[in-house]
Structures are given as structure tokens and as C-alpha cells.
Design an enzyme around this catalytic site. Structure first.
Site, short mmCIF file in Angstrom:
data_model
loop_
_atom_site.label_atom_id
_atom_site.label_comp_id
_atom_site.label_asym_id
_atom_site.label_seq_id
_atom_site.Cartn_x
_atom_site.Cartn_y
_atom_site.Cartn_z
N GLN A 89 -9.03 3.41 -2.63
CA GLN A 89 -10.37 3.45 -3.23
C GLN A 89 -11.42 2.80 -2.33
O GLN A 89 -12.58 3.20 -2.34
CB GLN A 89 -10.35 2.78 -4.61
CG GLN A 89 -9.45 3.45 -5.62
CD GLN A 89 -9.82 4.91 -5.85
OE1 GLN A 89 -10.96 5.25 -6.17
NE2 GLN A 89 -8.86 5.81 -5.65
N ARG A 102 -3.02 -22.00 -2.03
CA ARG A 102 -3.98 -20.95 -1.67
C ARG A 102 -5.13 -20.91 -2.66
O ARG A 102 -6.23 -20.50 -2.30
CB ARG A 102 -3.30 -19.57 -1.70
CG ARG A 102 -2.45 -19.24 -0.51
CD ARG A 102 -2.00 -17.80 -0.57
NE ARG A 102 -3.08 -16.98 -1.08
CZ ARG A 102 -2.95 -15.99 -1.96
NH1 ARG A 102 -1.78 -15.66 -2.42
NH2 ARG A 102 -4.00 -15.30 -2.36
N ASN A 146 -11.87 -16.27 -6.37
CA ASN A 146 -12.09 -14.84 -6.12
C ASN A 146 -13.57 -14.49 -5.94
O ASN A 146 -13.88 -13.42 -5.43
CB ASN A 146 -11.42 -13.99 -7.21
CG ASN A 146 -9.90 -14.04 -7.03
OD1 ASN A 146 -9.40 -14.47 -5.98
ND2 ASN A 146 -9.15 -13.63 -8.05
N ARG A 163 -5.28 -11.75 1.76
CA ARG A 163 -5.66 -10.41 1.36
C ARG A 163 -7.18 -10.17 1.47
O ARG A 163 -7.63 -9.12 1.91
CB ARG A 163 -5.20 -10.19 -0.07
CG ARG A 163 -5.39 -8.79 -0.48
CD ARG A 163 -4.37 -8.26 -1.40
NE ARG A 163 -4.63 -6.84 -1.57
CZ ARG A 163 -4.04 -5.92 -0.84
NH1 ARG A 163 -3.16 -6.24 0.06
NH2 ARG A 163 -4.34 -4.64 -1.01
N CYS A 169 -0.93 -12.18 -1.84
CA CYS A 169 0.13 -12.21 -2.84
C CYS A 169 0.87 -10.89 -2.88
O CYS A 169 0.28 -9.83 -2.95
CB CYS A 169 -0.45 -12.48 -4.23
SG CYS A 169 -0.51 -14.21 -4.62
N1 EPU Z 1 -5.78 -0.13 -6.72
C1 EPU Z 1 -5.64 1.15 -6.28
N2 EPU Z 1 -6.33 1.53 -5.16
C2 EPU Z 1 -7.15 0.68 -4.49
C3 EPU Z 1 -7.27 -0.65 -4.95
C4 EPU Z 1 -6.57 -1.03 -6.08
O1 EPU Z 1 -4.92 1.96 -6.86
O2 EPU Z 1 -7.74 1.09 -3.48
C5 EPU Z 1 -5.04 -0.56 -7.95
C6 EPU Z 1 -4.06 -1.70 -7.69
O3 EPU Z 1 -2.82 -1.22 -7.24
C7 EPU Z 1 -4.00 -2.37 -9.06
C8 EPU Z 1 -5.40 -2.14 -9.63
O4 EPU Z 1 -5.99 -1.10 -8.86
O5 EPU Z 1 -3.08 -1.70 -9.86
C9 EPU Z 1 -6.31 -3.35 -9.58
O6 EPU Z 1 -6.39 -3.84 -8.24
P1 EPU Z 1 -7.68 -4.62 -7.69
O7 EPU Z 1 -8.22 -3.87 -6.52
O8 EPU Z 1 -8.58 -4.88 -8.83
O9 EPU Z 1 -7.03 -5.95 -7.18
P2 EPU Z 1 -7.45 -6.80 -5.89
O10 EPU Z 1 -8.91 -6.64 -5.64
O11 EPU Z 1 -6.50 -6.55 -4.82
C10 EPU Z 1 -8.20 -8.91 -7.24
C11 EPU Z 1 -7.85 -10.36 -7.25
C12 EPU Z 1 -6.44 -10.53 -7.82
C13 EPU Z 1 -6.41 -9.93 -9.22
C14 EPU Z 1 -6.90 -8.49 -9.22
C15 EPU Z 1 -7.05 -7.89 -10.60
C16 EPU Z 1 -9.10 -11.17 -5.38
C17 EPU Z 1 -9.08 -11.72 -3.99
N3 EPU Z 1 -7.92 -10.88 -5.89
O12 EPU Z 1 -7.22 -8.27 -6.43
O13 EPU Z 1 -6.24 -11.92 -7.91
O14 EPU Z 1 -5.09 -9.95 -9.71
O15 EPU Z 1 -8.18 -8.41 -8.58
O16 EPU Z 1 -7.93 -8.64 -11.36
O17 EPU Z 1 -10.15 -11.05 -5.98
C18 EPU Z 1 -5.05 -13.92 -7.87
O18 EPU Z 1 -6.13 -14.54 -7.81
O19 EPU Z 1 -3.96 -14.49 -8.13
C19 EPU Z 1 -5.03 -12.49 -7.65
C20 EPU Z 1 -3.96 -11.82 -7.30
#
Ligand code: EPU
Length: 429
Positions: free
Chosen positions: A127, A399, A23, A93, A117
């Protein structure tokens, strides 16, 4: 179709070396677009998510030289068009980080909505869009799912995120480093990969302070130069081997880690009956007594990581007593529980809470990796079960886990990757 065959029974023993953080890498690779010269990235994990991102860079016109297994030189100082089409983003993603980096460098980005995922719920990007708008960009999503972002100029701004989000924190940082003036981001994610991205950008000449706290301050700069940077070790890969060691009653030294990043995992493993010994850049996990029941809730960093929730739940299926696992980040991240149930686990899920009643033994069954960490959880369950567990859809695991078969095998695990004819596909023809 490729599958993993996992033979359960024995404790894991030996040493394993952790790769660079997925990540962090998936944020840093799109960020090279911001540099006006070549970047050398070290400790790059050899996983398919990273390969996809390099492919996108190459299609954009970047020059890529592989210097060794973990080091790559990328020159993305000149690209053809700030456009990333769907064929390149559908599997990944983090491809949406190109919106932030292209917007920062070229004031324009056209990026197809990403894949990645699917835990069963929506993964919103409101956001991200709110942050870009605050910096002065117009964004729209066309009916084909293409995100268009454009700005005459980017202007520093004060942005308060409504939820703590890794993705939006990264994406807005990428654009804001080249905005005019100062941007203040509040209620940001504090994960180690956020700090790593900030350190990388600062090594390119950016002026970012506060990464790792709730508030990040970015003074925009006009130019960013090439750099040489080594990516941090993967907290979740390390955590996965820690849990696997504890789950199998093993004794494993996990090397090339930052023990501070593992504290929340260490604490829960200790509560569950494992012994974790910390060294400068390694941890040793052993367990001789029973697995004890625990309660655990996932939260943004420094809380217990959601990306370790499935692996931990797999271990708790064999605990003495009933554990409660609460998912505090995603709406729905328990899809894999059905697969664990096929192996004899007793788990009830109600919304964001799973109640895990320990059983004496799991038994092997054919199962499917429903996502990346679910796949890791099934490997752990397979190692604990009697018999040979067949895991399908292993591309999810590849992945994010480098050399997963080799690494588990080196710890004495009976794990093999096999290719089998795809009967469903044959029937369809
Ligand atoms: N969220 C919103 N609005 C947004 C963005 C996110 O409501 O615009 C919500 C999501 O629905 C969720 C929460 O905020 O409930 C956290 O989402 P976040 O944006 O932190 O997740 P992400 O950036 O999409 C990354 C990791 C994920 C990990 C999450 C949380 C990467 C590429 N992916 O995802 O990793 O689960 O942060 O820590 O950095 C994994 O590696 O298996 C994986 C899924």
C-alpha cells in the site's frame, strides 16, 4: 545478555508519568527532512527506536542538539545523499518513513528494507508503494532489499487504500505534502499518531485536513519551514500501566495522558472489573473485586488497539471464566502465548482467536520477550505470578518503553535489570 527479573505478588500503587508517543515520534522524526530549517521536538521518548532514527538523521548529515532529556533540535535542511543503508535500518521498521520524507523533499529515496517487530507473519508494504506510484514515483525493490523511489515530479492524486494501514497513511502523507496539487487519501488510518503527524506537518506550513477521519486531503506546498512541536503522550505506554494496575489489583494514577485516546482500553478494563476514573490529563485505575472474563477484538483506531492485545491477554489469564481475544489487525500476533503457557496460563490459539481460560495463579518461569508488546505482557504476567520471572530478549521492550524498570519500581513493583553471561554465545565460541 540482559534480563528483567520480575517478582510477583503485590499490587501496584502510586503515580506514573507517561512519555511521548513512540509511534508518533517515529513518524515525526523522519518528517523533519521536509523542513528547510531547524525543528525543535519536545516530549521525545527516550527509547532505542528513537535513538536509531536520530542516528540515521545524523548519518544523512543532519545536525542534532539535545536541549534536555525530552527536547531535541534537529536541522536536517541539508543532507548528504537521500540514501539510508541497511546497517541503519535493520533494527527499525519505521526507518521506511524516510522513503516518504526523502521523496517529498528530494524526489529520490534509496532506503533498505526495514527490520522491527516480527509477529510471525509478513509485514507487506504494497500500500505504501501503491501510494507513491499514484503520486508519480517509480519504485522498485532490488534483490538486496533496497527500495528505490524516484519521481520527476510528484503530482497530487486520489488514493484509496485497500486496507487501513498506519504505515502507508504516514508514508504517503510525507510525500504528498510536497506534491503539486491536491491529494485525497481514502480509507486511511485514524490513530492519534496520524493526527499528531498531520499537526506537526501543518505547523511546518503544510495544508492537511481530515486527519483523524477516514479521508485526508492534502494541498501540496512548495516549502515547509522549521517549527517547534510537542509530541502527544503515548497511548500504548499509558494503556500498559493501566492494565498492569488492574492486573495486580492496584491503585495507580497515570499522568500526562489524553483520556480520549484511552477510551477503548478504559471500556474493556471496566468490563473486566477495574474502575477507571478520568481527569483532564490523567486516569486512575483501581481494582478490588475479581478480574472478570471479557471478549475483545482488536481493530484499527478507534477500535481496541492491537498493540494492547498481549498485555490484556496477560491480565485475562487470571480472570474468573473464559475470555475470547480476537486479533483483527495482524495475521499472527499470538507468538507470546507460548511464554504465558510456561507460566501456567491456559490459552488455546486458533488462527486469529485466543481462548483464555482463567487460572487461579500464574507461576514464575524463564520466558522470552518475542516482541515489544509481548515483553510488556510478560512483565504484567510476572507481576501477577508467584515467584521471580526471568524475561530474556528485553531489548524489544527497550525499543518502546522509556525507563520501564524505574517506572514500574516507582509503583512498588519488584523489577530489576540484570546482566548475565550469555552461555549460548560462550558455547558457540
Ligand atoms: N498492510 C498491508 N499492506 C501494507 C501495509 C500494511 O496489507 O502496505 C496490513 C498489515 O499486514 C496489517 C495491517 O495492514 O495486517 C495494518 O498494518 P499497519 O500498516 O497499520 O501497521 P504498521 O504501520 O506496520 C503500526 C505500528 C504498530 C501497530 C500497527 C497497527 C508504528 C511504527 N507501528 O505498524 O505498532 O501494531 O501500526 O496499529 O507505528 C508497536 O508499537 O508495538 C507496533 C507494532
Amino acid at each position: 545478555m540482559e534480563k528483567f527479573l520480575v517478582e510477583g505478588g503485590g499490587p501496584l500503587k502510586g503515580e506514573v508519568v507517561i512519555s511521548g508517543a513512540k509511534n508518533a515520534a517515529v513518524a515525526i522524526i523522519p518528517a523533519v527532512i521536509l523542513a528547510e530549517g531547524p525543528c525543535v521536538l519536545e516530549n521525545i521518548p527516550n527509547i532505542s527506536d528513537v535513538s536509531y532514527l536520530f542516528k540515521i538523521l545524523q548519518e544523512l548529515g543532519a545536525r542534532i542538539r539535545i536541549l534536555n532529556k525530552t527536547t531535541v533540535e534537529v536541522d536536517a535542511s541539508v543532507i548528504r545523499e537521500p540514501v539510508v543503508p541497511y546497517e541503519l535500518t535493520k533494527n527499525m521498521r519505521a526507518s521506511y518513513y524516510f522513503i516518504g520524507s526523502l521523496l517529498g523533499r528530494y524526489r529520490r529515496a534509496e532506503v533498505a528494507m526495514p527490520g522491527g517487530c516480527n509477529f510471525g507473519g509478513v509485514r507487506p508494504i504494497d500500500q505504501h508503494l501503491k501510494g507513491f506510484a499514484a503520486l508519480g514515483a517509480n519504485t522498485d525493490i532490488d534483490p538486496g532489499g533496497i527500495i528505490n523511489a524516484k519521481a520527476e515530479e510528484l503530482l497530487g492524486s486520489h488514493i484509496y487504500f485497500d486496507v487501513v494501514t498506519v504505515g502507508a497513511t504516514v508514508n504517503v502523507m510525507l510525500a504528498a505534502v510536497r506534491a503539486k496539487g491536491t491529494t485525497v487519501l481514502e480509507n486511511v488510518a485514524k490513530e492519534p499518531h496520524i493526527v499528531d503527524l498531520a499537526n506537526f506537518l501543518n505547523s511546518m506550513g503544510a495544508d492537511i485536513r481530515g486527519a483523524g477521519t477516514d479521508v485526508i486531503k492534502i494541498h501540496g506546498v512548495e516549502h515547509l519551514h522549521g517549527t517547534t512541536y510537542s509530541i502527544i503522550p503515548d497511548q500504548i505506554e499509558a494503556g500498559t500501566y493501566m492494565v498492569a494496575a488492574a492486573a495486580t489489583g492496584g491503585d495507580v494514577l497515570i499522568r500526562n495522558v489524553i483520556p480520549k485516546h484511552l477510551e477503548s482500553i478504559t471500556a474493556k478494563l471496566a468490563a473486566a472489573g477495574a474502575t477507571v476514573t478520568e481527569y483532564d490529563d490523567a486516569v486512575r485505575v483501581t481494582r478490588t473485586g475479581p478480574i472478570r472474563k471479557i471478549s475483545l477484538k482488536t481493530l484499527p483506531h478507534p477500535g481496541f488497539p492491537t498493540d494492547m492485545q498481549p498485555q490484556m491477554t496477560a491480565m485475562l489469564t487470571a480472570a474468573e471464566g473464559t475470555s475470547v481475544v480476537t486479533e483483527g489487525v495482524w495475521d499472527n500476533r499470538f507468538k507470546y502465548v507460548d511464554e504465558l503457557r510456561r507460566m501456567g496460563a491456559h490459552i488455546q490459539v486458533d488462527g486469529r482467536v485466543a481462548v483464555v481460560e482463567g487460572v487461579r495463579e500464574l507461576t514464575a518461569a524463564p520466558v522470552k520477550a518475542t516482541d515489544l508488546r509481548a515483553g510488556a505482557a510478560l512483565i504484567i504476567a510476572g507481576l501477577m505470578a508467584s515467584g521471580v520471572t526471568e524475561i530474556e530478549d528485553i531489548y524489544h521492550v527497550e525499543r518502546g518503553y522509556e525507563d520501564v524498570v524505574e517506572k514500574f519500581s516507582s509503583l512498588g513493583a519488584g523489577i530489576r535489570k540484570v546482566s548475565v553471561p550469555d552461555h549460548a554465545a560462550e558455547k558457540a565460541i
